[in-house]
Enzyme design. Structure first.
Site, PDB file in Angstrom:
ATOM      1  N   GLY A  85       0.816  -1.211   0.000  1.00  0.00           N
ATOM      2  CA  GLY A  85       0.000   0.000   0.000  1.00  0.00           C
ATOM      3  C   GLY A  85       0.846   1.257   0.000  1.00  0.00           C
ATOM      4  N   ARG A  86       2.079   1.104   0.432  1.00  0.00           N
ATOM      5  CA  ARG A  86       2.955   2.285   0.439  1.00  0.00           C
ATOM      6  C   ARG A  86       4.403   1.901   0.166  1.00  0.00           C
ATOM      7  NH1 ARG A  86       3.700   3.979   6.642  1.00  0.00           N
ATOM      8  NH2 ARG A  86       3.479   1.930   7.577  1.00  0.00           N
ATOM      9  N   LYS A 106       9.822   2.510   0.581  1.00  0.00           N
ATOM     10  CA  LYS A 106       8.680   2.591   1.498  1.00  0.00           C
ATOM     11  C   LYS A 106       8.300   4.060   1.673  1.00  0.00           C
ATOM     12  CE  LYS A 106       7.209   0.290   5.733  1.00  0.00           C
ATOM     13  NZ  LYS A 106       7.578  -0.664   6.785  1.00  0.00           N
ATOM     14  N   ASP A 118      -2.635   6.768   2.640  1.00  0.00           N
ATOM     15  CA  ASP A 118      -2.088   7.818   1.771  1.00  0.00           C
ATOM     16  C   ASP A 118      -0.798   7.405   1.073  1.00  0.00           C
ATOM     17  OD1 ASP A 118      -0.350   7.762   3.879  1.00  0.00           O
ATOM     18  OD2 ASP A 118      -0.817   9.777   4.621  1.00  0.00           O
ATOM     19  N   GLY A 119      -0.359   6.180   1.336  1.00  0.00           N
ATOM     20  CA  GLY A 119       0.849   5.706   0.659  1.00  0.00           C
ATOM     21  C   GLY A 119       2.139   6.288   1.219  1.00  0.00           C
ATOM     22  N   ARG A 176       6.019 -12.696   1.160  1.00  0.00           N
ATOM     23  CA  ARG A 176       5.503 -12.946   2.504  1.00  0.00           C
ATOM     24  C   ARG A 176       4.672 -14.226   2.549  1.00  0.00           C
ATOM     25  NH1 ARG A 176       5.227  -7.412   4.185  1.00  0.00           N
ATOM     26  NH2 ARG A 176       6.527  -6.271   2.725  1.00  0.00           N
ATOM     27  N   ASP A 247       1.149 -11.394   6.943  1.00  0.00           N
ATOM     28  CA  ASP A 247       1.696 -10.591   5.840  1.00  0.00           C
ATOM     29  C   ASP A 247       3.012  -9.931   6.255  1.00  0.00           C
ATOM     30  OD1 ASP A 247      -0.501  -9.302   7.430  1.00  0.00           O
ATOM     31  OD2 ASP A 247       0.389  -7.489   6.599  1.00  0.00           O
ATOM     32  N   ASN A 248       3.351 -10.026   7.532  1.00  0.00           N
ATOM     33  CA  ASN A 248       4.627  -9.468   7.982  1.00  0.00           C
ATOM     34  C   ASN A 248       5.633 -10.578   8.275  1.00  0.00           C
ATOM     35  OD1 ASN A 248       3.655  -6.874   7.763  1.00  0.00           O
ATOM     36  ND2 ASN A 248       3.058  -6.717   9.910  1.00  0.00           N
ATOM     37  N   ASP A 257       9.181  -5.610   8.093  1.00  0.00           N
ATOM     38  CA  ASP A 257       8.113  -4.681   8.481  1.00  0.00           C
ATOM     39  C   ASP A 257       8.214  -4.240   9.931  1.00  0.00           C
ATOM     40  OD1 ASP A 257       7.241  -4.753   5.932  1.00  0.00           O
ATOM     41  OD2 ASP A 257       5.206  -5.409   6.355  1.00  0.00           O
TER      42      ASP A 257
END
Ligand code: AMP
Ligand code: MG
Length: 482
Positions: A85-86, A106, A118-119, A176, A247-248, A257
């Site tokens: 997402g970012r 990142k 907002d990324g 991941r 996902d991490n 992450d």
């Protein structure tokens, strides 16, 4: 420049092409010279160009930047669509000795996976990741690393308005557990197989020796072993990740992450570093069990790739999951004995447990206590551990146990200092660097980088950084907001 990424060779539903969004007035905050050298970047990518590429978002090469798709179990619940997402995979650097390094930016702006985000990444969380991934690396713990940090005047809205920053993160890949889950739950088994093939081809070439139909199981075994070892290392050094969602969890067994992580100051097994983790799901002492829980998520997602009938396949994976527990425990037991200067033997667990209980009951500093023991510094130990009677009793059992060790006192002290760090990235140290950076002074970041480069060495000029955490640091809280 060629920064062709191998992940871009996968079919398009693995990722979406994206264009990074420039930050307002970007400037370089820190460049990791030793990593740049390790990567063999030479003149191709230098500190002078960092703000252009990672802030103003000048294209690195013709390789289209991508955001990768993944899913994951967050706090126990399946979320079908996460993805970068970012973070944006700008490309992959291949150096002269054939090593590949993902260039993963990142905070580079919105992607198709940003959902309502907002990324962006704020300066404070960027500094935390930058420092901690280097700290972990030099502690000898597998981790993603960070090449540089770029700041800006871009306003980013969190609880208050903060400045946006980017971190250039690198690892051989950023795949991941959740990448497998993404395809599994969509019942897209062909891409699932392609993902496995990709990993075998580029990251686990040893699996080429294995029959095609056995590769998923063999991959799982490797990930079990690596993850068990990784988590043992976390527990031994006193590191709490804070958000162990699937996902991490890296398929390579790396720490990935960095969010609301924390190192133990005083020894508190139930330590919750993430202020948003109300139930303590990711408390320090839950990490081994949670890792196994995540391994189960991965096992589930691998099922369609096994040759066996689903029930037989599930049984095979279950056996491997049991191995996780055994391997974790062995790595932890051996590691803890090494921290005590012992070569592990059955029966050491009692001594280990009593030591940890002593630390817990006297709220002793975890890192300093082990270090004082390494230095055989009795008065230091007495200072660290309030319970003098308990300490005397434990030391007498310990000295008795030491009699059956073949090593000399000097050898033992030397070996213990290699596994008991003097310096860790205490939360308050990161916080001080952040506060100074937010006021425009970035020197503390460089000092910490230098310090954390040699966490096991006495560094007289940095003696104060090995002190116990000050009282005020107890009120610091770190959440998922980043
Ligand atoms: P994390 O907790 O940082 O591992 O992020 C969980 C998910 O949320 C990932 O899919 C991230 O890419 C996404 N995410 C986190 N922060 C943002 C943000 N500010 N904008 C867009 N996506 C984000
Ligand atoms: Mg994440």
């Amino acid at each position: 420049m060629s920064f062709q990424s191998r992940y871009n060779q996968l079919p398009e539903h693995f990722y979406r092409e994206v264009t990074p969004t420039p930050l307002k007035n970007p400037f370089l905050i820190s460049w990791n010279h030793s990593l740049a050298e390790e990567m063999g970047l030479g003149d191709t990518l230098t500190a002078e160009k960092a703000a252009d590429y990672f802030g103003a978002m000048k294209p690195l090469s013709k390789t289209p930047p991508i955001a990768t798709a993944y899913a994951g179990h967050q706090f126990g619940h399946y979320v079908p669509q996460l993805g970068d997402g970012r973070s944006i995979l700008l490309g992959e650097w291949k150096n002269g000795v054939g090593e590949h390094w993902d260039l993963h930016l990142k905070g580079g702006g919105r992607t198709p996976y940003s959902r309502s985000g907002d990324g962006r990444a704020v300066l404070r969380s960027t500094i935390r990741e930058y420092l901690c991934s280097e700290a972990m690396h030099h502690l000898g713990i597998p981790t993603t690393r960070a090449l540089c940090m770029v700041g800006s005047e871009e306003e980013v809205h969190r609880e208050s308005i903060e400045y946006g920053a980017t971190l250039l993160r690198t690892a051989p890949n950023h795949i991941r557990f959740g990448t497998f889950e993404y395809f599994y739950y969509r019942q897209e088994y062909e891409p699932l197989q392609q993902l496995l093939n990709h990993l075998v081809k580029f990251h686990f070439p040893q699996l080429n020796q294995v029959a095609h139909t056995q590769q998923a199981l063999e991959l799982f075994k490797i990930v079990v072993t690596r993850t068990a070892q990784l988590i043992a290392q976390w527990q031994l050094v006193g590191f709490a990740h804070g958000v162990m969602n699937s996902d991490n969890m890296s398929i390579l067994g790396f720490t990935i992450d960095y969010g609301p992580y924390g190192f133990l100051d005083h020894y508190e097994p139930g330590f919750i570093c993430n202020h948003s983790d109300h139930s303590g799901r990711y408390a320090f002492n839950q990490q081994p069990e949670i890792a196994q829980w995540n391994m189960r998520c991965l096992a589930q997602a691998l099922l369609p790739l096994l040759e066996e009938e689903p029930e037989a396949g599930a049984e095979l994976l279950r056996e491997e999951l049991q191995n996780f527990q055994t391997q974790y425990q062995a790595a932890y037991d051996h590691g803890l004995s090494a921290k005590l200067g012992l070569s592990f033997r059955e029966g050491d667990q009692t001594l280990q447990l009593q030591w940890l209980q002593l630390l817990e009951s006297s709220q002793a500093d975890y890192t300093r206590s082990f270090r004082a023991l390494s230095d055989s510094n009795k008065s230091q130990l007495q200072q660290e551990i309030g319970n003098q009677a308990g300490l005397t009793t434990w030391l007498s059992a310990y000295h008795q146990r030491l009699q059956s060790e073949a090593t000399t006192t000097e050898e033992r002290a030397h070996a213990m200092r290699q596994v008991n760090p003097k310096y860790i990235l205490r939360n308050y140290l990161a916080q001080q660097a952040i506060e100074q950076a937010e006021a425009g002074d970035y020197r503390e970041i460089e000092r910490l980088l230098e310090l954390l480069h040699n966490p096991y060495d006495d560094q007289p000029q940095f003696e104060s950084y090995a002190a116990t955490a000050p009282e005020w640091s107890k009120s610091l809280s770190v959440s998922c907001s980043s």
